[in-house]
Design a protein around this motif. Structure first.
Motif, PDB file in Angstrom:
ATOM      1  N   GLN A  17       1.081  -0.824   0.088  1.00 17.30           N
ATOM      2  CA  GLN A  17      -0.295   0.163  -0.269  1.00 17.30           C
ATOM      3  C   GLN A  17       0.825   1.158   0.186  1.00 17.30           C
ATOM      4  O   GLN A  17       1.807   1.010   0.411  1.00 17.30           O
ATOM      5  CB  GLN A  17      -1.201   0.056   1.770  1.00 17.30           C
ATOM      6  CG  GLN A  17      -2.028   0.819   1.199  1.00 17.30           C
ATOM      7  CD  GLN A  17      -3.230   1.134   2.237  1.00 17.30           C
ATOM      8  OE1 GLN A  17      -2.831   0.427   3.220  1.00 17.30           O
ATOM      9  NE2 GLN A  17      -3.912   1.751   2.487  1.00 17.30           N
ATOM     10  N   ASN A  18       0.628   2.356  -0.541  1.00 18.42           N
ATOM     11  CA  ASN A  18       0.848   3.408  -1.114  1.00 18.42           C
ATOM     12  C   ASN A  18       0.652   4.252  -1.380  1.00 18.42           C
ATOM     13  O   ASN A  18      -0.551   4.721  -1.783  1.00 18.42           O
ATOM     14  CB  ASN A  18       2.119   3.563  -1.789  1.00 18.42           C
ATOM     15  CG  ASN A  18       3.334   4.338  -1.335  1.00 18.42           C
ATOM     16  OD1 ASN A  18       3.867   5.405  -0.521  1.00 18.42           O
ATOM     17  ND2 ASN A  18       4.967   3.427  -1.601  1.00 18.42           N
ATOM     18  N   SER A  19       0.610   5.696  -1.021  1.00 21.19           N
ATOM     19  CA  SER A  19       0.241   6.988  -1.419  1.00 21.19           C
ATOM     20  C   SER A  19       1.393   7.760  -1.543  1.00 21.19           C
ATOM     21  O   SER A  19       2.773   7.962  -1.110  1.00 21.19           O
ATOM     22  CB  SER A  19      -0.272   7.578   0.002  1.00 21.19           C
ATOM     23  OG  SER A  19      -1.131   8.509  -0.260  1.00 21.19           O
ATOM     24  N   ILE A  20       1.111   8.782  -2.966  1.00 24.29           N
ATOM     25  CA  ILE A  20       2.320   9.059  -3.789  1.00 24.29           C
ATOM     26  C   ILE A  20       1.413  11.000  -3.736  1.00 24.29           C
ATOM     27  O   ILE A  20       0.913  10.919  -4.115  1.00 24.29           O
ATOM     28  CB  ILE A  20       2.454   9.104  -4.429  1.00 24.29           C
ATOM     29  CG1 ILE A  20       3.330   7.284  -4.181  1.00 24.29           C
ATOM     30  CG2 ILE A  20       3.587   9.882  -5.460  1.00 24.29           C
ATOM     31  CD1 ILE A  20       2.212   6.375  -5.082  1.00 24.29           C
ATOM     32  N   LEU A  21       2.624  11.655  -3.422  1.00 24.32           N
ATOM     33  CA  LEU A  21       2.449  13.299  -4.217  1.00 24.32           C
ATOM     34  C   LEU A  21       3.639  13.092  -4.373  1.00 24.32           C
ATOM     35  O   LEU A  21       4.614  12.973  -4.519  1.00 24.32           O
ATOM     36  CB  LEU A  21       2.215  14.051  -2.800  1.00 24.32           C
ATOM     37  CG  LEU A  21       0.990  13.850  -1.628  1.00 24.32           C
ATOM     38  CD1 LEU A  21       1.451  14.177  -0.069  1.00 24.32           C
ATOM     39  CD2 LEU A  21      -0.095  13.778  -2.526  1.00 24.32           C
ATOM     40  N   THR A  22       3.238  13.037  -6.091  1.00 23.50           N
ATOM     41  CA  THR A  22       4.551  14.012  -6.756  1.00 23.50           C
ATOM     42  C   THR A  22       4.649  15.460  -6.831  1.00 23.50           C
ATOM     43  O   THR A  22       3.773  16.426  -6.373  1.00 23.50           O
ATOM     44  CB  THR A  22       3.607  13.310  -8.533  1.00 23.50           C
ATOM     45  OG1 THR A  22       2.796  14.526  -8.533  1.00 23.50           O
ATOM     46  CG2 THR A  22       3.223  12.357  -8.903  1.00 23.50           C
ATOM     47  N   LEU A  23       5.469  16.013  -7.128  1.00 22.80           N
ATOM     48  CA  LEU A  23       6.408  16.638  -6.885  1.00 22.80           C
ATOM     49  C   LEU A  23       5.525  17.575  -8.313  1.00 22.80           C
ATOM     50  O   LEU A  23       5.823  18.621  -7.984  1.00 22.80           O
ATOM     51  CB  LEU A  23       7.901  17.113  -7.443  1.00 22.80           C
ATOM     52  CG  LEU A  23       8.349  16.409  -5.975  1.00 22.80           C
ATOM     53  CD1 LEU A  23       9.896  16.237  -6.059  1.00 22.80           C
ATOM     54  CD2 LEU A  23       8.698  16.908  -4.781  1.00 22.80           C
TER      55      LEU A  23
END
Length: 126
Positions: A17-23
């Motif tokens: 499981q992962n949550s990603i905020l892209t730059l």
């Protein structure tokens, strides 16, 4: 440890499981999953081409690689893959499923991406 109990008695274990905020909203990214349950590279890219909320994917199960291109997935609410995606693993191995969602407002340069991968639990008769 998280175990999902479905009404058809097919339990599944949350294996990634992962949550990603892209730059930057246009950034693509690769998830390099290497744990006891799954060894796979999954690449996500984003495109302004194609039908709104459509996907194109390429896979190479022998190389443990999957690429999803998400076309026009910008929205003021999140967009989610409604049907779980089965990741092709070894023959006769428990099935592995992936769900993901994207949140990227159309006129902003931000993207939040969430992913969960589940593996069927094989029940052994006692």
């Amino acid at each position: 440890m998280v175990i999902s109990h479905s009404k058809d008695q097919a339990d599944k274990l949350l294996i990634y499981q992962n949550s990603i905020l892209t730059l930057d909203k246009e950034d693509s990214f690769t998830l390099k999953i290497d744990n006891e349950h799954l060894k796979y590279d999954i690449h996500f890219s984003f495109s302004k081409d194609g039908k709104r909320f459509s996907t194109i994917f390429w896979e190479d199960p022998e190389k443990h690689f999957l690429h999803y291109q998400l076309n026009n997935w910008d929205s003021n609410t999140y967009v989610e893959m409604s049907v779980p995606v089965e990741i092709k693993v070894q023959k006769n191995a428990p099935k592995v499923y992936m769900k993901f969602r994207n949140y990227s407002i159309e006129d902003r340069n931000t993207r939040k991406f969430e992913i969960s991968i589940w593996k069927e639990i094989v029940k052994i008769d006692e």
